[in-house]
Design a protein around this motif. Sequence first.
Motif, mmCIF file in Angstrom:
data_model
loop_
_atom_site.group_PDB
_atom_site.id
_atom_site.type_symbol
_atom_site.label_atom_id
_atom_site.label_comp_id
_atom_site.label_asym_id
_atom_site.label_seq_id
_atom_site.Cartn_x
_atom_site.Cartn_y
_atom_site.Cartn_z
ATOM 1 N N GLU A 1 0.822 -1.207 0.000
ATOM 2 C CA GLU A 1 0.000 0.000 0.000
ATOM 3 C C GLU A 1 0.853 1.253 0.000
ATOM 4 O OE1 GLU A 1 -2.530 -0.352 3.381
ATOM 5 O OE2 GLU A 1 -3.832 -1.811 2.426
ATOM 6 N N ARG A 2 1.981 1.216 0.658
ATOM 7 C CA ARG A 2 2.839 2.373 0.788
ATOM 8 C C ARG A 2 3.558 2.690 -0.517
ATOM 9 N NH1 ARG A 2 5.541 0.584 4.862
ATOM 10 N NH2 ARG A 2 7.396 0.048 3.732
ATOM 11 N N ARG B 1 2.648 2.975 -3.783
ATOM 12 C CA ARG B 1 2.062 3.974 -4.681
ATOM 13 C C ARG B 1 0.717 4.424 -4.141
ATOM 14 N NH1 ARG B 1 4.199 6.122 -8.583
ATOM 15 N NH2 ARG B 1 2.322 6.289 -9.782
ATOM 16 N N THR B 2 0.442 5.700 -4.338
ATOM 17 C CA THR B 2 -0.879 6.198 -3.987
ATOM 18 C C THR B 2 -1.796 5.945 -5.183
ATOM 19 O OG1 THR B 2 -0.220 8.404 -4.724
ATOM 20 C CG2 THR B 2 -0.059 7.947 -2.364
ATOM 21 N N VAL C 1 -4.736 10.562 -6.283
ATOM 22 C CA VAL C 1 -3.760 11.363 -5.541
ATOM 23 C C VAL C 1 -2.627 11.739 -6.482
ATOM 24 C CG1 VAL C 1 -2.170 11.399 -3.573
ATOM 25 C CG2 VAL C 1 -4.337 10.180 -3.392
ATOM 26 N N ASP D 1 3.537 10.581 -4.821
ATOM 27 C CA ASP D 1 3.403 9.318 -5.543
ATOM 28 C C ASP D 1 3.417 8.141 -4.577
ATOM 29 O OD1 ASP D 1 3.307 10.546 -8.017
ATOM 30 O OD2 ASP D 1 5.472 10.478 -8.281
ATOM 31 N N GLU D 2 4.176 8.294 -3.491
ATOM 32 C CA GLU D 2 4.279 7.246 -2.473
ATOM 33 C C GLU D 2 4.101 7.880 -1.099
ATOM 34 O OE1 GLU D 2 7.951 5.136 -2.746
ATOM 35 O OE2 GLU D 2 7.739 4.793 -4.890
ATOM 36 N N LEU D 3 3.389 7.200 -0.228
ATOM 37 C CA LEU D 3 3.235 7.681 1.146
ATOM 38 C C LEU D 3 4.399 7.194 1.996
ATOM 39 C CD1 LEU D 3 -0.522 7.268 2.105
ATOM 40 C CD2 LEU D 3 0.769 9.381 1.873
ATOM 41 N N ARG E 1 -7.700 15.602 6.027
ATOM 42 C CA ARG E 1 -6.496 15.701 5.211
ATOM 43 C C ARG E 1 -5.379 16.406 5.985
ATOM 44 N NH1 ARG E 1 -6.056 18.017 -0.763
ATOM 45 N NH2 ARG E 1 -7.811 19.284 -0.118
ATOM 46 N N TYR F 1 1.711 11.917 8.133
ATOM 47 C CA TYR F 1 2.628 11.443 7.100
ATOM 48 C C TYR F 1 3.774 12.418 6.816
ATOM 49 C CZ TYR F 1 -0.408 7.536 6.034
ATOM 50 O OH TYR F 1 -1.143 6.386 6.125
ATOM 51 N N LEU G 1 -1.001 16.175 0.798
ATOM 52 C CA LEU G 1 -1.839 15.246 0.050
ATOM 53 C C LEU G 1 -2.671 16.069 -0.930
ATOM 54 C CD1 LEU G 1 -3.020 13.054 3.060
ATOM 55 C CD2 LEU G 1 -1.235 12.506 1.397
#
Length: 174
Positions: free
Chosen positions: A35-36, A38-39, A43, A47-49, A91, A98, A102
């Motif tokens: 999950e981490r 790619r968003t 979004v 691109d990545e969280l 958000r 994070y 976002l």
Amino acid sequence: MSDPISLAVLGGAALTEGIRFLYDQAGAALERRRERRRTPDIVSEPDELPEPDEARVAALEAQIRALRGDLEGRAAAGDDADLRRRADALRVVLEAVYGTRLVFAGEDRAEVVSAVDVEEVRGYVAAIRGEPGTTGRLEARMRVGRVDAGGEAVGVDLRRPGHPPPPGRPNEPS
């Protein structure tokens, strides 16, 4: 490495539960990693969280749960200002967790960051000056050594161009 023979002391039920726990945790770790990566396409940024800051999650847990509860089961409607306000509040909390912005695809979410470092203010200084209704993230950092009589230091100044400053504010050039 641990000794696999030590698992032999566990009885059948305990061993089964222990293996189920390990299996579930391995799946959760792989899922979080996947999950981490790619968003989703909705979004655009990031691109990545990154990994969430666990201390911030703990500190903001009540807010996160409350905001999730506020949004649960609500259908999105473009004219629902309350829904948009609550979604934006969530958000902001998640951005703190994070440590990144976002931004959704197609969203115009400008970011203005200004840092002002002055020793002495005799007139007027603002880190950010804009118009009411400005959207996006505004971050003003200001360090001022001294403000003389009649001087004014403002982090963010949002007002209509051509409108006079509030009473008591010096009339600076626009």
